[in-house]
Enzyme design. Structure first.
Site, PDB file in Angstrom:
ATOM      1  N   GLY A  11      47.732  82.333  17.746  1.00  0.00           N
ATOM      2  CA  GLY A  11      46.758  82.943  19.439  1.00  0.00           C
ATOM      3  C   GLY A  11      46.331  83.988  19.549  1.00  0.00           C
ATOM      4  O   GLY A  11      46.888  85.051  18.967  1.00  0.00           O
ATOM      5  N   ARG A  72      45.222  77.640  13.251  1.00  0.00           N
ATOM      6  CA  ARG A  72      46.852  77.412  12.972  1.00  0.00           C
ATOM      7  C   ARG A  72      46.338  77.215  11.231  1.00  0.00           C
ATOM      8  O   ARG A  72      45.631  75.669  11.014  1.00  0.00           O
ATOM      9  CB  ARG A  72      47.110  77.195  13.185  1.00  0.00           C
ATOM     10  N   ASP A 103      54.701  86.539  14.872  1.00  0.00           N
ATOM     11  CA  ASP A 103      55.726  86.491  13.920  1.00  0.00           C
ATOM     12  C   ASP A 103      55.120  85.337  13.505  1.00  0.00           C
ATOM     13  O   ASP A 103      55.385  84.759  11.603  1.00  0.00           O
ATOM     14  CB  ASP A 103      56.282  85.807  14.331  1.00  0.00           C
ATOM     15  N   THR A 126      50.094  89.868  19.961  1.00  0.00           N
ATOM     16  CA  THR A 126      50.115  88.646  19.918  1.00  0.00           C
ATOM     17  C   THR A 126      50.324  89.999  21.717  1.00  0.00           C
ATOM     18  O   THR A 126      50.898  90.591  21.676  1.00  0.00           O
ATOM     19  CB  THR A 126      51.262  88.515  19.460  1.00  0.00           C
ATOM     20  N   ASP A 128      53.022  88.125  23.526  1.00  0.00           N
ATOM     21  CA  ASP A 128      54.262  88.106  24.239  1.00  0.00           C
ATOM     22  C   ASP A 128      54.760  89.016  23.965  1.00  0.00           C
ATOM     23  O   ASP A 128      56.285  89.595  24.539  1.00  0.00           O
ATOM     24  CB  ASP A 128      54.884  86.750  23.217  1.00  0.00           C
ATOM     25  N   ASP A 130      56.867  90.191  21.069  1.00  0.00           N
ATOM     26  CA  ASP A 130      58.239  90.141  20.577  1.00  0.00           C
ATOM     27  C   ASP A 130      58.777  90.458  19.975  1.00  0.00           C
ATOM     28  O   ASP A 130      59.369  90.020  18.856  1.00  0.00           O
ATOM     29  CB  ASP A 130      58.215  88.225  21.342  1.00  0.00           C
ATOM     30  N   ARG A 172      56.470  82.183  25.400  1.00  0.00           N
ATOM     31  CA  ARG A 172      56.965  81.155  24.662  1.00  0.00           C
ATOM     32  C   ARG A 172      59.028  81.202  24.704  1.00  0.00           C
ATOM     33  O   ARG A 172      59.312  81.258  25.820  1.00  0.00           O
ATOM     34  CB  ARG A 172      56.977  81.523  22.850  1.00  0.00           C
TER      35      ARG A 172
END
Length: 323
Positions: A11, A72, A103, A126, A128, A130, A172
């Site tokens: 992303g 991807r 990740d 990212t 996120d 995370d 997510r």
């Protein structure tokens, strides 16, 4: 280390272009050639390479998205695909690789690096936030500000009509965006993957915070929340409490776009330079991150697998100061 490749994968995140710029400018400063790899790992497999120099990255610091494009790659997941990618890198004379992503990107990078004993450095890109081992990931601050601006605007109409809004944000399986935006925007309730909230608990919160005041309420929902889909949660609340004026907004990919904030531009610039430095000092299979303002090197496997904890102090803060 005479020539390096750089790619973005997964992303997109605001600040990726700033990171690309830093990698290219640092490499040129060190008299290293740079090759841009288009469309992530697909570009490695297809040999979709472009030479880059200082002028190639002029004017991109403030741009969202990624000039190298992202995709991807199912074929890179296969041994045959990675073998083709390796042959393409060697044919091009590329000695090391910088990958910018999350990740999934780091998983592919780690597998590839170990299979072919190839130097790979990861830059965390990212929204996120995370990835374990870094306080911030590129794009997270911009996404937070985008969410805050959107929620503030929704709050205006929620207050005007005394409505209860369920607003879904990205992340997510991580609730960092929802939690921090919840504090920043004064959300009455925040639903996170890391903290299970039962439906009865949610109803109790709303009874105290919305039903009593009859003004407006914002429930921020992280997309990976375990209670259910945002629209289903809101629908159930609306059916069980027809007196509530319930609305749903899913912010979606709005959160990925836009010009990066100053924080993301500076972070991306620091990490881009650090990634090239890591290659020059013979580091491999690591992510460059930032902890307490200092550059750190974290094994890619650890960045991927170790769980990054949310800030429990902020959770308590919402309970104390929400309306």
């Amino acid at each position: 280390m005479k020539k390096i490749g750089v790619l973005t994968s997964g992303g997109d995140a605001p600040g990726m272009n700033a990171a690309i710029r830093a990698v290219v400018r640092k490499a040129v400063h060190e008299n290293i050639e740079v090759v841009g790899i288009l469309k992530g790992y697909n570009g490695m497999v297809n040999g979709d390479f472009i030479p880059m120099e200082a002028a190639s990255v002029s004017g991109i610091l403030k741009e969202g998205g990624t000039i190298l494009k992202s995709a991807r790659s199912d074929v890179f997941r296969t041994p045959e695909g990675r073998a083709t990618a390796y042959e393409n890198l060697k044919r091009e004379g590329i000695d090391g690789l910088v990958v910018i992503g999350g990740d999934g990107t780091f998983t592919g990078a780690s597998i590839f690096g170990h299979e072919y004993d190839f130097p790979v450095i990861g830059i965390p890109g990212t929204i996120d936030n995370d990835l374990f081992g870094t306080d911030l990931t590129i794009g997270y601050d911009t996404a937070l500000n985008t969410v805050a601006e959107a929620v503030d605007k929704i709050r205006d109409t929620a207050t005007s009509h005394s409505r209860l809004f369920f607003i879904e944000v990205m992340g997510r399986d991580a609730g960092f965006i929802a939690l921090n935006a919840g504090v920043a925007c004064g959300a009455e309730v925040v639903l996170l993957p890391e903290k299970r909230t039962s439906f009865d608990e949610l109803k109790e919160f709303l009874q105290k915070k919305y039903s009593y005041s009859k003004s407006s309420s914002i429930v921020l929902v992280a997309e990976g929340e375990k209670l259910g889909k945002t629209i289903d949660i809101a629908d159930r609340i609306g059916k069980e409490h027809p007196e509530y004026d319930v609305r749903v907004t899913i912010l979606g990919h709005l959160q990925r776009g836009g010009s990066p904030t100053v924080t993301d531009r500076v972070l991306a610039s620091e990490l881009g330079v650090a990634a090239v430095d890591a290659l020059l000092t013979n580091k491999r299979d690591v992510m460059v991150g930032i902890v307490n303002g200092e550059i750190v090197h974290v094994p890619l496997s650890q960045a991927i697998k170790d769980e990054k904890p949310i800030n429990s102090r902020l959770l308590n803060l919402i309970n104390v100061i929400s309306g």
